[in-house]
Write an enzyme that holds these catalytic residues in place. Structure first.
Site, PDB file in Angstrom:
ATOM      1  N   CYS A   1      -5.673  11.976  11.980  1.00 34.17           N
ATOM      2  CA  CYS A   1      -6.375  10.698  11.818  1.00 34.17           C
ATOM      3  C   CYS A   1      -6.350   9.965  13.160  1.00 34.17           C
ATOM      4  O   CYS A   1      -5.932  10.522  14.173  1.00 34.17           O
ATOM      5  CB  CYS A   1      -5.713   9.868  10.725  1.00 34.17           C
TER       6      CYS A   1
ATOM      7  N   ASP B   1       4.076   0.477  12.011  1.00 35.33           N
ATOM      8  CA  ASP B   1       2.898  -0.131  11.383  1.00 35.33           C
ATOM      9  C   ASP B   1       2.699  -1.587  11.788  1.00 35.33           C
ATOM     10  O   ASP B   1       1.686  -2.179  11.410  1.00 35.33           O
ATOM     11  CB  ASP B   1       3.007  -0.050   9.856  1.00 35.33           C
TER      12      ASP B   1
ATOM     13  N   LYS C   1       0.851  -1.208   0.000  1.00 30.55           N
ATOM     14  CA  LYS C   1       0.000   0.000   0.000  1.00 30.55           C
ATOM     15  C   LYS C   1       0.877   1.244   0.000  1.00 30.55           C
ATOM     16  O   LYS C   1       0.652   2.177  -0.777  1.00 30.55           O
ATOM     17  CB  LYS C   1      -0.886   0.003   1.246  1.00 30.55           C
ATOM     18  N   ASN C   2       1.907   1.264   0.853  1.00 21.53           N
ATOM     19  CA  ASN C   2       2.688   2.492   1.031  1.00 21.53           C
ATOM     20  C   ASN C   2       3.701   2.719  -0.075  1.00 21.53           C
ATOM     21  O   ASN C   2       4.443   3.693  -0.053  1.00 21.53           O
ATOM     22  CB  ASN C   2       3.366   2.491   2.403  1.00 21.53           C
TER      23      ASN C   2
ATOM     24  N   ARG D   1      -0.683  14.170  12.552  1.00 20.59           N
ATOM     25  CA  ARG D   1      -0.111  14.067  11.210  1.00 20.59           C
ATOM     26  C   ARG D   1       0.244  15.452  10.634  1.00 20.59           C
ATOM     27  O   ARG D   1      -0.280  15.881   9.610  1.00 20.59           O
ATOM     28  CB  ARG D   1      -1.050  13.317  10.276  1.00 20.59           C
TER      29      ARG D   1
ATOM     30  N   ARG E   1      -8.780  -0.563   4.204  1.00 21.84           N
ATOM     31  CA  ARG E   1      -7.913   0.476   3.608  1.00 21.84           C
ATOM     32  C   ARG E   1      -6.586  -0.129   3.162  1.00 21.84           C
ATOM     33  O   ARG E   1      -5.958   0.349   2.225  1.00 21.84           O
ATOM     34  CB  ARG E   1      -7.633   1.587   4.628  1.00 21.84           C
TER      35      ARG E   1
HETATM   36  C1  EPZ Z   1       3.972   6.889   6.274  1.00 27.47           C
HETATM   37  O1  EPZ Z   1       3.162   7.898   6.863  1.00 27.47           O
HETATM   38  C2  EPZ Z   1       3.085   5.673   6.143  1.00 27.47           C
HETATM   39  N1  EPZ Z   1       1.962   5.979   5.275  1.00 27.47           N
HETATM   40  C3  EPZ Z   1       2.575   5.258   7.525  1.00 27.47           C
HETATM   41  O2  EPZ Z   1       1.814   4.062   7.359  1.00 27.47           O
HETATM   42  C4  EPZ Z   1       3.776   4.956   8.416  1.00 27.47           C
HETATM   43  O3  EPZ Z   1       3.326   4.650   9.712  1.00 27.47           O
HETATM   44  C5  EPZ Z   1       4.698   6.189   8.465  1.00 27.47           C
HETATM   45  O4  EPZ Z   1       5.077   6.554   7.128  1.00 27.47           O
HETATM   46  C6  EPZ Z   1       5.960   5.915   9.264  1.00 27.47           C
HETATM   47  O5  EPZ Z   1       6.646   4.833   8.696  1.00 27.47           O
HETATM   48  C7  EPZ Z   1       2.131   5.926   3.930  1.00 27.47           C
HETATM   49  O6  EPZ Z   1       3.223   5.690   3.439  1.00 27.47           O
HETATM   50  C8  EPZ Z   1       0.926   6.192   3.086  1.00 27.47           C
HETATM   51  P1  EPZ Z   1       5.939  10.233   8.498  1.00 27.47           P
HETATM   52  P2  EPZ Z   1       3.716   9.416   6.929  1.00 27.47           P
HETATM   53  O7  EPZ Z   1       5.844  11.500   7.724  1.00 27.47           O
HETATM   54  O8  EPZ Z   1       4.475   9.729   5.711  1.00 27.47           O
HETATM   55  C9  EPZ Z   1       5.990  13.431  11.980  1.00 27.47           C
HETATM   56  C10 EPZ Z   1       0.036   2.585   7.645  1.00 27.47           C
HETATM   57  O9  EPZ Z   1      -0.417   2.029   8.658  1.00 27.47           O
HETATM   58  N2  EPZ Z   1       5.904  14.448  10.904  1.00 27.47           N
HETATM   59  O10 EPZ Z   1       7.176   9.399   8.381  1.00 27.47           O
HETATM   60  O11 EPZ Z   1       2.594  10.304   7.307  1.00 27.47           O
HETATM   61  C11 EPZ Z   1       4.664  12.717  12.144  1.00 27.47           C
HETATM   62  O12 EPZ Z   1       3.809  13.442  12.998  1.00 27.47           O
HETATM   63  C12 EPZ Z   1       0.431   4.043   7.710  1.00 27.47           C
HETATM   64  O13 EPZ Z   1       0.236   2.018   6.542  1.00 27.47           O
HETATM   65  C13 EPZ Z   1       6.038  15.789  11.254  1.00 27.47           C
HETATM   66  O14 EPZ Z   1       6.213  16.137  12.427  1.00 27.47           O
HETATM   67  O15 EPZ Z   1       4.713   9.292   8.162  1.00 27.47           O
HETATM   68  C14 EPZ Z   1       5.041  11.419  12.754  1.00 27.47           C
HETATM   69  O16 EPZ Z   1       5.219  11.606  14.145  1.00 27.47           O
HETATM   70  C15 EPZ Z   1       0.139   4.695   9.051  1.00 27.47           C
HETATM   71  N3  EPZ Z   1       5.950  16.725  10.283  1.00 27.47           N
HETATM   72  C16 EPZ Z   1       6.406  11.129  12.139  1.00 27.47           C
HETATM   73  O17 EPZ Z   1       6.876  12.365  11.599  1.00 27.47           O
HETATM   74  C17 EPZ Z   1       5.745  16.396   8.975  1.00 27.47           C
HETATM   75  O18 EPZ Z   1       5.698  17.304   8.118  1.00 27.47           O
HETATM   76  C18 EPZ Z   1       6.362  10.085  11.052  1.00 27.47           C
HETATM   77  O19 EPZ Z   1       5.616  10.584  10.017  1.00 27.47           O
HETATM   78  C19 EPZ Z   1       5.612  15.028   8.644  1.00 27.47           C
HETATM   79  C20 EPZ Z   1       5.702  14.078   9.622  1.00 27.47           C
END
Ligand code: EPZ
Length: 426
Positions: free
Chosen positions: A116, A307, A22-23, A121, A399
């Site tokens: 979410c 995840d 998915k990701n 996020r 999803r």
């Molecule tokens: C991706 O989400 C994945 N989703 C998530 O999978 C996964 O848990 C996550 O990466 C971490 O591996 C997809 O790829 C579609 P991040 P993403 O930006 O990109 C903080 C699932 O279950 N952050 O790496 O949103 C954020 O709050 C889903 O398949 C900021 O502070 O994750 C979080 O604490 C859930 N500012 C951390 O970084 C930003 O601008 C990780 O977020 C962006 C992120």
């Protein structure tokens, strides 16, 4: 309301292949916008997040067709650069359209993606990256307007304060067709980043270092059509591997990428499972009482994946001894605990820490999926609980998991999906 019903106690045996990731498929479908022509993407899973992404691509004017697990996108007919609130809200990760749209058109207008079930996020890293490319970023009535129409996007050096997966993807998407070279420091190293770079490079992009902390993208003028096959979903594979461990039995996962599963294999071995890797096949078996896992700390890849945290918590709920979890990535990713307690699990959570005291057995319960991965923890607990478990709110599970009840039934589980039609009011 649809639900999944599980009668626990059956061992999982046999062999399966695992759906496309998915990701990986989500950012790669967005990346087809940059091709300005036809892209053929194989191994796309039937999950609602892919449907939501296809809806947005069609809204933007792309022609999208689906033939089984292959999705064909013709983005030459793209005629918009905005994503409305209704579509943004359908899928939290729609923010990755930012880089694809601005990379193709020079301007992107997206409604602010909400938080979410697992956290707020924030997208500050995404927006600050766009400003560093020379785009103006403004917000108006809940919409984010990113525009670089005057001078276009200019390659630059971007240092991420956190190795954000989405921000890394948006930077790659925005820089592929930008003027000059972009260097990302402290980039996310997840395998899905490598898959995205592989897709774009097969279209003629010049991206080096994907999978490492420093990625270099040399902007080019245009991309050409390609065919690409999505990598197997390491989180879905991990989910079912944990299911084998919890129920006993023996399952071979075929055509996976074992190196992507390292962060899961280690704790599963600590819990007493035997795991055998041969080429692209991984065989998991466990015949005895599982042992506790001392500490699970979620970290960016190649650390333990957030995840798979909920699923591993379900496993430790029936392990012998006490296990400790630290959720370092998302601030509220313990919603599944309330539901695990209904099975009779003994878990205490405070802030980012959760302490799990293993119990001899779980009892079937009526529970709900609190979010995508929390929902998968529910069917895992149901597989080994004594008695019947009913899981509602299963749209969360749909999803990211393609027909999990069918996969598990093939492996011997007593599980089915029940469609309960809304009772019409007399
Ligand atoms: C991706 O989400 C994945 N989703 C998530 O999978 C996964 O848990 C996550 O990466 C971490 O591996 C997809 O790829 C579609 P991040 P993403 O930006 O990109 C903080 C699932 O279950 N952050 O790496 O949103 C954020 O709050 C889903 O398949 C900021 O502070 O994750 C979080 O604490 C859930 N500012 C951390 O970084 C930003 O601008 C990780 O977020 C962006 C992120």
């Amino acid at each position: 309301m649809n639900k999944i019903i599980v009668n626990g106690g059956k061992k999982l045996n046999g062999e399966i292949t695992v759906q496309g990731a998915k990701n990986s498929v989500l950012p790669i479908l967005v990346a087809t916008l940059l091709v300005n022509g036809i892209s053929v993407i194989h191994n796309c899973p039937y999950i609602s997040d892919v449907n939501a992404t296809i809806k947005i691509l069609r809204y933007l004017g792309c022609k999208v067709t689906r033939e089984g697990h292959t999705v064909i996108v013709d983005s030459s007919t793209m005629c918009r650069n905005d994503v409305p609130d209704s579509l943004m809200r359908e899928m939290r990760s729609s923010i990755v359209f930012l880089g694809g749209i601005i990379g193709r058109t020079g301007k992107a207008v997206l409604s602010t993606p909400g938080g979410c079930e697992i956290g707020l996020r924030p997208i500050d890293l995404h927006l600050s990256a766009m400003e560093q490319f020379g785009a103006s970023v403004t917000t108006e009535n809940g919409f984010i307007i990113c525009s670089a129409e005057k001078n276009g996007l200019c390659g630059t050096r971007i240092v991420l304060s956190f190795p954000s997966v989405g921000a890394t993807e948006n930077i790659i998407l925005a820089s592929t067709l930008a003027k000059g070279t972009t260097v990302i420091s402290n980039a996310a190293r997840e395998p899905e980043i490598i898959d995205l770079a592989d897709f774009l490079n097969s279209c003629g992009a010049k991206i080096h270092g994907a999978g490492e902390s420093t990625i270099v993208i040399e902007g080019i003028a245009s991309l050409h059509s390609t065919e690409h096959t999505i990598i197997p979903d390491r989180i879905v594979a991990s989910t079912y591997m944990i299911g084998v461990a919890m129920t006993g039995g023996k399952v071979t996962f075929k055509d996976v990428i074992p190196s992507h599963l390292g962060p899961i294999i280690q704790p599963l071995r600590e819990s007493g499972c035997s795991i055998f890797v041969k080429g692209k096949n991984v065989t998991v078996s466990s015949q005895k009482q599982l042992k506790r896992i001392k500490m699970i700390r979620t970290m960016p890849h190649p650390g333990f994946p957030t995840d798979a945290q909920a699923q591993m918590m379900a496993l430790t709920s029936i392990a012998d001894g006490t296990s400790v979890f630290i959720e370092n990535i998302f601030e509220s990713r313990y919603k599944h605990i309330g539901e695990l307690l209904r099975f009779g699990a003994k878990i205490h959570a405070e802030g980012r820490m959760a302490v799990v005291e293993g119990v001899k057995a779980l009892n079937g319960a009526n529970v709900k999926a609190t979010d995508l991965r929390g929902g998968s923890a529910m069917f895992l607990a149901g597989l080994c609980a004594e008695g019947t478990t009913e899981i509602t709110e299963i749209h969360h599970i749909d999803r990211g998991y393609e027909e999990p009840e069918k996969v598990l039934e093939i492996l011997g589980a007593d599980i089915k999906r029940v469609k309960e039609y809304e009772k019409t009011t007399e």
